[in-house]
Scaffold this active site. Sequence first.
Site, mmCIF file in Angstrom:
data_model
loop_
_atom_site.group_PDB
_atom_site.id
_atom_site.type_symbol
_atom_site.label_atom_id
_atom_site.label_comp_id
_atom_site.label_asym_id
_atom_site.label_seq_id
_atom_site.Cartn_x
_atom_site.Cartn_y
_atom_site.Cartn_z
ATOM 1 N N HIS A 82 0.841 -1.190 0.000
ATOM 2 C CA HIS A 82 0.000 0.000 0.000
ATOM 3 C C HIS A 82 0.876 1.238 0.000
ATOM 4 C CE1 HIS A 82 -3.373 2.634 0.949
ATOM 5 N NE2 HIS A 82 -2.555 3.250 1.786
ATOM 6 N N ASP A 161 -15.066 2.553 7.873
ATOM 7 C CA ASP A 161 -13.968 3.496 7.642
ATOM 8 C C ASP A 161 -14.400 4.560 6.637
ATOM 9 O OD1 ASP A 161 -11.216 4.561 7.367
ATOM 10 O OD2 ASP A 161 -11.464 3.764 5.341
ATOM 11 N N SER A 183 -7.407 3.596 9.609
ATOM 12 C CA SER A 183 -8.170 3.689 8.368
ATOM 13 C C SER A 183 -7.478 2.888 7.256
ATOM 14 C CB SER A 183 -8.278 5.180 7.995
ATOM 15 O OG SER A 183 -8.696 5.351 6.678
ATOM 16 N N LYS A 187 -8.635 -1.380 5.745
ATOM 17 C CA LYS A 187 -8.919 -1.798 4.365
ATOM 18 C C LYS A 187 -7.970 -2.913 3.925
ATOM 19 C CE LYS A 187 -8.909 2.631 3.710
ATOM 20 N NZ LYS A 187 -9.080 4.056 3.475
HETATM 21 N N1 URA Z 1 -5.890 7.516 3.602
HETATM 22 C C1 URA Z 1 -6.790 6.715 4.194
HETATM 23 O O1 URA Z 1 -7.162 5.682 3.646
HETATM 24 N N2 URA Z 1 -7.259 7.075 5.393
HETATM 25 C C2 URA Z 1 -6.880 8.192 6.039
HETATM 26 O O2 URA Z 1 -7.334 8.435 7.121
HETATM 27 C C3 URA Z 1 -5.950 9.028 5.398
HETATM 28 C C4 URA Z 1 -5.469 8.657 4.177
#
Ligand code: URA
Length: 443
Positions: A82, A161, A183, A187
């Site tokens: 990521h 989220d 957050s 994911k």
């Molecule tokens: N990207 C995300 O997925 N979440 C956040 O809180 C900030 C950046």
Amino acid sequence: MRSVDLIQKKRDGGELTASELTFLIDGYSRGDIPDYQMSAWAMAVFFRGMTPKETAALTLAMANSGDQVDLGPISGIKVDKHSTGGVGDKTTLILAPLVASAGIPVAKMSGRGLGHTGGTIDKLESIEGFRTELSREKFMNQVNEIGLSVIGQSGNLAPADKKLYALRDVTATVESIPLIASSVMSKKIAAGADAIVLDVKTGSGAFMKTLEDSEKLAQAMVNIGTEVGRNTAAVISDMDQPLGFAIGNALEVQESIETLKGHGPEDLTELCLTLGAHMVVLGGKADTIAEARKLLEERISSGAALAKFKSFVSAQGGDPSIVDAPDRLPQAPVVIEVKASIAGFVNAIEAEQLGLAAMLLGAGRATKDAVIDYAVGVMLCKKVGDAVAAGETIALLHVREENGATAEVSERVRQAYNIQDYKPEHRALLLSVITAAGIERYT
Ligand code: URA
């Protein structure tokens, strides 16, 4: 349990338990807890922070709020990657085939771009015929057959989220390290990988502007991964200029192909080899980073990584001939030179401004439903540290036609270059790496 008591507990610096955090997240997802209470809680977290245990519990509560992808049918250790977002960041296009060619199964779900950063899915879709919507079954079968697949995010991953992020966006609570870390990781965890490599950017073009904050964010994410049993490593890299030279969908595909051939820009190649080496180690195909890196370098020089990219493009319906004939990718009919107004050395390039410039040309979306022009974008000719003469070309705009709007974009690109009469000190691209074993600074 009452939300108000939990808000008060956090406001006063207390630690919420896993069941209290689940109560908040589940209640908010169902609509039982209103926005105003969740905002108050988020603001309390913003000021009070969260312990690693709380952050992990919040992450799991959000990961559990929707679908959980089961990558079980895919054999081997699945390592996801990521990036916290960057301009010109095409690392997934390179890393996916590169590490797949070293035997790491890559089952990746990626997003589309919005605003000044492009999305991997848009870049892939600039290849004619390339399909990014595959059934789960086809997705898994492809990974088992050729070692990789990249598809658009489907299903309902971590919807809590999504709801909370939208709320944070309008309540000035985005910039909280535990909230960002949970957050991102919610994911990734819902997407099912066994291990995760994080590419955390720092600098003017990044979410986190200082190395210290970037390291704190990376540490928080590695802690979450460790706490929930997903081996996680984070590499922190400088984002004081775009990565590589190309910004724009087809232009970035072309640069990725060059990199897989071993002729890519130095910064992009270095970042991909470093992130890839961590993926290979977490995937159990090498014991040390040095060994993993050697393996990946060999995969590039032998042509195995490029061959993997070709079979990946074919498997998803794309035209593999673009690998040998990149002019078959969408091409913009007009190329405009942007020239330096003064002589000197490039001291900085505002990545965000260049991302916006590419978006204004049509390479990105200003709104969710905007249509992308795959051919257009910006090619940098000069990077930080380079000498420039007055009137020399610093960048090329690939456009549909030359008009008033492209003149404005030209000026934006010129302004994004900070040219001074002295050569800037060399800035390292790679700054630190954080794993469960601790932090290691490169410099
Ligand atoms: N990207 C995300 O997925 N979440 C956040 O809180 C900030 C950046």
